[in-house]
Structures are given as C-alpha cells and as structure tokens.
Design a protein around this motif. Structure first.
Motif, PDB file in Angstrom:
ATOM      1  N   THR A   1      -8.164  15.197  24.473  1.00 35.99           N
ATOM      2  CA  THR A   1      -8.682  13.831  24.420  1.00 35.99           C
ATOM      3  C   THR A   1      -8.665  13.274  25.845  1.00 35.99           C
ATOM      4  O   THR A   1      -7.693  13.461  26.577  1.00 35.99           O
ATOM      5  CB  THR A   1      -7.869  12.961  23.444  1.00 35.99           C
ATOM      6  OG1 THR A   1      -8.476  11.671  23.316  1.00 35.99           O
ATOM      7  CG2 THR A   1      -6.415  12.789  23.879  1.00 35.99           C
ATOM      8  N   GLN A   2      -9.742  12.640  26.230  1.00 39.27           N
ATOM      9  CA  GLN A   2      -9.916  12.191  27.611  1.00 39.27           C
ATOM     10  C   GLN A   2      -9.236  10.846  27.841  1.00 39.27           C
ATOM     11  O   GLN A   2      -9.401   9.906  27.044  1.00 39.27           O
ATOM     12  CB  GLN A   2     -11.397  12.085  27.955  1.00 39.27           C
ATOM     13  CG  GLN A   2     -11.690  11.564  29.345  1.00 39.27           C
ATOM     14  CD  GLN A   2     -11.287  12.541  30.429  1.00 39.27           C
ATOM     15  OE1 GLN A   2     -11.373  13.767  30.259  1.00 39.27           O
ATOM     16  NE2 GLN A   2     -10.828  12.017  31.568  1.00 39.27           N
ATOM     17  N   VAL A   3      -8.502  10.770  28.946  1.00 38.68           N
ATOM     18  CA  VAL A   3      -7.893   9.516  29.398  1.00 38.68           C
ATOM     19  C   VAL A   3      -8.453   9.205  30.785  1.00 38.68           C
ATOM     20  O   VAL A   3      -8.396  10.046  31.681  1.00 38.68           O
ATOM     21  CB  VAL A   3      -6.361   9.637  29.459  1.00 38.68           C
ATOM     22  CG1 VAL A   3      -5.753   8.410  30.128  1.00 38.68           C
ATOM     23  CG2 VAL A   3      -5.787   9.817  28.057  1.00 38.68           C
ATOM     24  N   THR A   4      -8.983   8.016  30.943  1.00 39.41           N
ATOM     25  CA  THR A   4      -9.542   7.588  32.223  1.00 39.41           C
ATOM     26  C   THR A   4      -8.923   6.260  32.603  1.00 39.41           C
ATOM     27  O   THR A   4      -8.972   5.305  31.833  1.00 39.41           O
ATOM     28  CB  THR A   4     -11.061   7.453  32.151  1.00 39.41           C
ATOM     29  OG1 THR A   4     -11.639   8.695  31.732  1.00 39.41           O
ATOM     30  CG2 THR A   4     -11.631   7.061  33.503  1.00 39.41           C
TER      31      THR A   4
ATOM     32  N   SER B   1      -5.995  12.526  19.258  1.00 35.33           N
ATOM     33  CA  SER B   1      -6.826  11.317  19.229  1.00 35.33           C
ATOM     34  C   SER B   1      -6.145  10.254  20.070  1.00 35.33           C
ATOM     35  O   SER B   1      -4.973  10.409  20.450  1.00 35.33           O
ATOM     36  CB  SER B   1      -7.028  10.820  17.790  1.00 35.33           C
ATOM     37  OG  SER B   1      -5.786  10.490  17.195  1.00 35.33           O
TER      38      SER B   1
ATOM     39  N   LEU C   1      -1.999   3.318  26.663  1.00 37.91           N
ATOM     40  CA  LEU C   1      -2.672   4.050  25.602  1.00 37.91           C
ATOM     41  C   LEU C   1      -1.621   4.805  24.804  1.00 37.91           C
ATOM     42  O   LEU C   1      -0.563   5.150  25.332  1.00 37.91           O
ATOM     43  CB  LEU C   1      -3.676   5.056  26.160  1.00 37.91           C
ATOM     44  CG  LEU C   1      -4.995   4.531  26.705  1.00 37.91           C
ATOM     45  CD1 LEU C   1      -5.762   5.659  27.407  1.00 37.91           C
ATOM     46  CD2 LEU C   1      -5.850   3.939  25.593  1.00 37.91           C
TER      47      LEU C   1
ATOM     48  N   GLY D   1      -7.370   8.825  23.077  1.00 38.16           N
ATOM     49  CA  GLY D   1      -7.746   8.676  24.465  1.00 38.16           C
ATOM     50  C   GLY D   1      -8.733   7.529  24.652  1.00 38.16           C
ATOM     51  O   GLY D   1      -9.219   6.941  23.686  1.00 38.16           O
ATOM     52  N   GLY D   2      -9.021   7.220  25.906  1.00 38.25           N
ATOM     53  CA  GLY D   2      -9.974   6.161  26.200  1.00 38.25           C
ATOM     54  C   GLY D   2      -9.938   5.794  27.655  1.00 38.25           C
ATOM     55  O   GLY D   2      -9.367   6.514  28.483  1.00 38.25           O
ATOM     56  N   SER D   3     -10.557   4.653  27.954  1.00 35.40           N
ATOM     57  CA  SER D   3     -10.622   4.155  29.324  1.00 35.40           C
ATOM     58  C   SER D   3      -9.848   2.855  29.421  1.00 35.40           C
ATOM     59  O   SER D   3     -10.050   1.953  28.603  1.00 35.40           O
ATOM     60  CB  SER D   3     -12.078   3.922  29.721  1.00 35.40           C
ATOM     61  OG  SER D   3     -12.797   5.132  29.716  1.00 35.40           O
ATOM     62  N   VAL D   4      -8.974   2.767  30.424  1.00 37.56           N
ATOM     63  CA  VAL D   4      -8.191   1.560  30.645  1.00 37.56           C
ATOM     64  C   VAL D   4      -8.141   1.254  32.128  1.00 37.56           C
ATOM     65  O   VAL D   4      -8.441   2.103  32.967  1.00 37.56           O
ATOM     66  CB  VAL D   4      -6.742   1.688  30.105  1.00 37.56           C
ATOM     67  CG1 VAL D   4      -6.744   1.850  28.597  1.00 37.56           C
ATOM     68  CG2 VAL D   4      -6.004   2.835  30.776  1.00 37.56           C
TER      69      VAL D   4
ATOM     70  N   THR E   1      -5.451  10.016  35.109  1.00 37.89           N
ATOM     71  CA  THR E   1      -6.740  10.395  34.536  1.00 37.89           C
ATOM     72  C   THR E   1      -6.823  11.895  34.317  1.00 37.89           C
ATOM     73  O   THR E   1      -6.413  12.678  35.176  1.00 37.89           O
ATOM     74  CB  THR E   1      -7.878   9.930  35.466  1.00 37.89           C
ATOM     75  OG1 THR E   1      -7.902   8.504  35.490  1.00 37.89           O
ATOM     76  CG2 THR E   1      -9.219  10.458  34.995  1.00 37.89           C
TER      77      THR E   1
END
Length: 118
Positions: A112-115, A7, A18, A9-12, A91
């Motif tokens: 979990t995606q990191v962008t 858990s 993060l 991840g997100g967009s920054v 990313t």
C-alpha cells in the motif's frame, strides 16, 4: 495457506498520520513474525517494525522509533501500523510480511502506497 492484504495507505502532509492495516487469512502460530517493510524509489527495502504474533517481541527501525506503533488485533487477525508525525522520507510502498521461522519472510502482501509531502 496464509495470505496478507494491506490497506490504509494514502497521501498526507508532513506531520500527518496514517494507520495501515494488514488482514491475515489462514493459519498463524504465536511464534510467527509479522512485519512492516517499506521500499522507496531507488532505496533498499527496509524493515520498519515487526512483532511475534503471540509474543511481546517488538522491533522498530531507528528512523521510526517514537513515531510508529505496531499492534495486532487477535480477534480480527489484523496487524496495524500507526504512523504519526510522518515525514517526506517515510514515503514509499509499505508491505506486510510473515515469517514462519528464522526471520525468513516468505509471505508478502501486495503493498500500500504512502506519500508524505512537505
């Protein structure tokens, strides 16, 4: 049987931070290795950081040294990846993985995606 659930991840924006978490359920020995891998589109999967669960034996990929920190909470059986000064090249989908022996990572989380945007 061990399971891993990531858990965090997100967009920054470029330069942001993060913190990823990997909750470990099931039996785990101090000699097991836990790692964070990432995979970007059209790139090979890369191990970015790893550690033995019960030993101080930490690895970082050159691309993340000085920016990422791997740690674990023994009481909560959770692995973390603190990611600072993120760059667009960071990313990708980040996976937590476990190796019971010989760095053969046989248990994987769902990712979990990191962008990171510039």
């Amino acid at each position: 049987r061990v399971t891993l659930v990531e858990s965090g991840g997100g967009s920054v924006q470029d330069g942001g931070s993060l913190r990823l978490s990997c909750a470990v359920s099931g039996p785990i020995a101090s000699t097991y290795s836990l790692a964070w891998f990432r995979q970007a589109v059209e790139k090979e999967r890369e191990r970015v950081a790893s550690t033995k669960w019960g030993l101080y034996n930490i690895y970082y990929a050159e691309s993340v040294k000085g920016r990422f920190t791997i740690s674990r909470d023994f009481a909560k059986k959770t692995l973390f990846l603190q990611m600072d000064n993120l760059k667009p090249d960071d990313t990708g989908m980040y996976y937590c993985a476990l190796a019971a022996s010989d760095d053969f990572y046989s248990v994987w989380g769902q990712g979990t995606q990191v962008t990171v945007s510039s």
